[in-house]
Write an enzyme that holds these catalytic residues in place. Structure first.
Site, mmCIF file in Angstrom:
data_model
loop_
_atom_site.group_PDB
_atom_site.id
_atom_site.type_symbol
_atom_site.label_atom_id
_atom_site.label_comp_id
_atom_site.label_asym_id
_atom_site.label_seq_id
_atom_site.Cartn_x
_atom_site.Cartn_y
_atom_site.Cartn_z
ATOM 1 N N LYS A 188 0.601 -1.420 0.021
ATOM 2 C CA LYS A 188 0.173 0.179 -0.052
ATOM 3 C C LYS A 188 0.535 1.080 0.133
ATOM 4 C CE LYS A 188 -3.333 2.548 0.441
ATOM 5 N NZ LYS A 188 -4.935 2.455 -0.441
ATOM 6 N N ILE B 222 -10.397 5.187 -1.522
ATOM 7 C CA ILE B 222 -9.470 5.202 -0.453
ATOM 8 C C ILE B 222 -9.178 6.525 -0.795
ATOM 9 C CG2 ILE B 222 -8.068 3.419 0.669
ATOM 10 C CD1 ILE B 222 -10.092 1.506 -0.276
ATOM 11 N N LEU C 123 -5.934 7.272 0.086
ATOM 12 C CA LEU C 123 -4.263 6.469 1.135
ATOM 13 C C LEU C 123 -4.223 6.597 2.249
ATOM 14 C CD1 LEU C 123 -1.813 8.316 -1.872
ATOM 15 C CD2 LEU C 123 -3.230 6.438 -2.012
ATOM 16 N N CYS D 272 -2.297 9.342 -8.310
ATOM 17 C CA CYS D 272 -3.540 8.905 -7.234
ATOM 18 C C CYS D 272 -4.859 9.333 -7.121
ATOM 19 C CB CYS D 272 -3.669 8.109 -5.727
ATOM 20 S SG CYS D 272 -4.980 7.709 -4.453
HETATM 21 C C1 LIG Z 1 -9.033 -1.301 -3.306
HETATM 22 C C2 LIG Z 1 -7.760 -0.147 -4.192
HETATM 23 C C3 LIG Z 1 -6.707 0.671 -3.736
HETATM 24 C C4 LIG Z 1 -5.517 0.748 -4.614
HETATM 25 N N1 LIG Z 1 -4.309 1.687 -3.845
HETATM 26 C C5 LIG Z 1 -3.826 2.242 -4.451
HETATM 27 C C6 LIG Z 1 -1.996 2.702 -3.670
HETATM 28 O O1 LIG Z 1 -2.110 2.669 -2.363
HETATM 29 N N2 LIG Z 1 -1.178 2.933 -4.427
HETATM 30 C C7 LIG Z 1 -1.024 3.252 -5.681
HETATM 31 O O2 LIG Z 1 -0.431 3.322 -6.785
HETATM 32 N N3 LIG Z 1 -1.930 1.812 -6.351
HETATM 33 C C8 LIG Z 1 -3.332 1.914 -6.235
HETATM 34 N N4 LIG Z 1 -4.457 0.945 -6.307
HETATM 35 C C9 LIG Z 1 -4.827 0.685 -7.558
HETATM 36 C C10 LIG Z 1 -3.705 -0.735 -8.020
HETATM 37 O O3 LIG Z 1 -2.123 0.008 -7.883
HETATM 38 C C11 LIG Z 1 -3.256 -0.819 -9.616
HETATM 39 O O4 LIG Z 1 -3.072 0.132 -10.482
HETATM 40 C C12 LIG Z 1 -4.709 -0.287 -10.547
HETATM 41 O O5 LIG Z 1 -5.917 -1.143 -9.573
HETATM 42 C C13 LIG Z 1 -4.711 -1.391 -11.800
HETATM 43 O O6 LIG Z 1 -4.589 -2.744 -12.075
HETATM 44 P P1 LIG Z 1 -5.603 -3.682 -11.538
HETATM 45 O O7 LIG Z 1 -6.889 -2.810 -12.627
HETATM 46 O O8 LIG Z 1 -5.275 -4.714 -11.945
HETATM 47 O O9 LIG Z 1 -6.296 -3.651 -10.275
HETATM 48 C C14 LIG Z 1 -5.433 0.773 -5.446
HETATM 49 C C15 LIG Z 1 -6.425 -0.711 -6.723
HETATM 50 C C16 LIG Z 1 -7.680 -0.404 -5.834
HETATM 51 C C17 LIG Z 1 -8.369 -1.647 -6.575
#
Ligand SMILES: Cc1cc2nc3c(=O)[nH]c(=O)nc-3n(C[C@H](O)[C@H](O)[C@H](O)COP(=O)(O)O)c2cc1C
Length: 306
Positions: A45, A71, A73, A130
């Site tokens: 995270k 969320i 951060l 973010c």
């Molecule tokens: C619940 C949730 C929390 C996330 N928190 C972060 C985060 O703290 N930092 C970050 O760089 N990306 C965060 N992301 C983005 C993911 O790391 C990722 O880049 C994004 O979800 C796209 O990939 P996916 O479609 O495979 O989930 C978050 C995504 C989700 C769904």
């Protein structure tokens, strides 16, 4: 024998599947659900200097076959991360990439120095993208100069491999990517979520407490795939795909577009075993096609452009 190893900015990953930031907490919380020994690496995270409580609930809703999250951060802050979370997460059998974010280049440099000094950390990922926090906390994604400053200050503060996570929400993506590469980032994560929303019809108001959230999952894949294609053609450093990867074919599409590895997260919510299944699917596809080394797929769709 299939060889799934990829070289990513000095790290040798046993395969190109990386668990994306924010989708497996700090890592250890998911130890019973996810087989860490089967993935290439995982990203924690995002942590900030001070703890954050995140946005008002509700913070997650399904949307268009994907997920909207707001969320904001939420995290325990640098001190508790180093003291409590990192030692536990480091016991997991996969390389650990620590995600950091700050409101100034100085803050990011402080985080990079403190987190990068820990032997448990294999690489750092700076999150400038973010969409769920006040702009002041993530002001950079379309500003090549500030991005370069953040990267340069972080680069000077650690010798660990340094990755930068870009946003799909910029017309400036290749310019930002090039300026980050020139400033010393070792790889680019392409890319984070993009802003979306849903309305609750009965309440006549937005579903999410934050009104908008970041769209992840399948609807994001074609967008970020196109961005990987453009950015991989613009920089000489490795690019890591992210967005909607849920099967081996998705990972291979990202790789053929030019990605060295692929981060995935939302698919884990449907099936915590999906990362392991993807790795199995990669082996199956390669065996079926008589391909021995997965790194030969990197940029394979680019033809002369590769
Ligand atoms: C619940 C949730 C929390 C996330 N928190 C972060 C985060 O703290 N930092 C970050 O760089 N990306 C965060 N992301 C983005 C993911 O790391 C990722 O880049 C994004 O979800 C796209 O990939 P996916 O479609 O495979 O989930 C978050 C995504 C989700 C769904």
């Amino acid at each position: 024998m299939t060889d799934l190893r990829v070289e990513l900015a000095g790290l040798t990953l046993r395969n190109p599947v990386i668990l994306a930031s924010g989708t497996v907490g700090y890592g250890a919380e998911y130890r019973e659900l996810v087989e860490f020994e089967t993935v290439g690496a995982f990203v924690t995270k995002t942590i900030t200097l001070e703890p954050r409580s995140g946005n008002a609930p509700p913070r997650l809703v399904e949307a268009g076959g994907g997920l909207l999250n707001a969320i904001g951060l939420e995290n325990v802050g640098l001190e508790r991360f180093l003291d409590e979370k990192l030692p536990e997460s480091a016991e997991l059998p996969a390389p650990l990439i620590a995600s950091i974010a700050g409101t100034s280049a100085e803050e990011v440099a402080t985080l990079a120095e403190a987190v990068g000094a820990r032997t448990e950390v294999d690489a750092l990922e700076i999150n400038i993208s973010c969409p769920n926090v006040e702009r002041a906390a993530c002001p950079l994604w379309d500003d090549p100069e500030s991005t370069a400053l953040f990267v340069a200050r972080a680069r000077a503060s650690t010798t660990k491999p340094l990755f930068l996570k870009l946003s799909p929400q910029t017309a400036n993506a290749t310019v930002v990517a090039r300026s980050a590469a020139d400033a010393g980032t070792d790889a680019l994560i392409v890319a984070n979520t993009m802003t979306g929303m849903r309305i609750d019809l009965d309440a006549r108001r937005p579903v999410l407490g934050n009104v908008t959230g970041g769209l992840s999952g399948p609807p994001l894949k074609p967008v970020n795939l196109a961005l990987v294609w453009r950015i991989a053609g613009s920089v000489d450093i490795p690019v890591v795909g992210s967005g909607g990867a849920g099967c081996a074919g998705d990972v291979l599409e990202y790789m053929m577009a030019g990605a060295t590895a692929v981060e995935m997260g939302t698919a884990l919510y449907g099936d915590p075993g999906s990362a392991t299944e993807i790795v199995g699917g990669l082996v199956e596809f390669m065996e079926r096609n008589g391909v021995e080394r997965i790194d030969t797929y990197i940029g394979a769709a680019r033809g002369e452009a590769a």
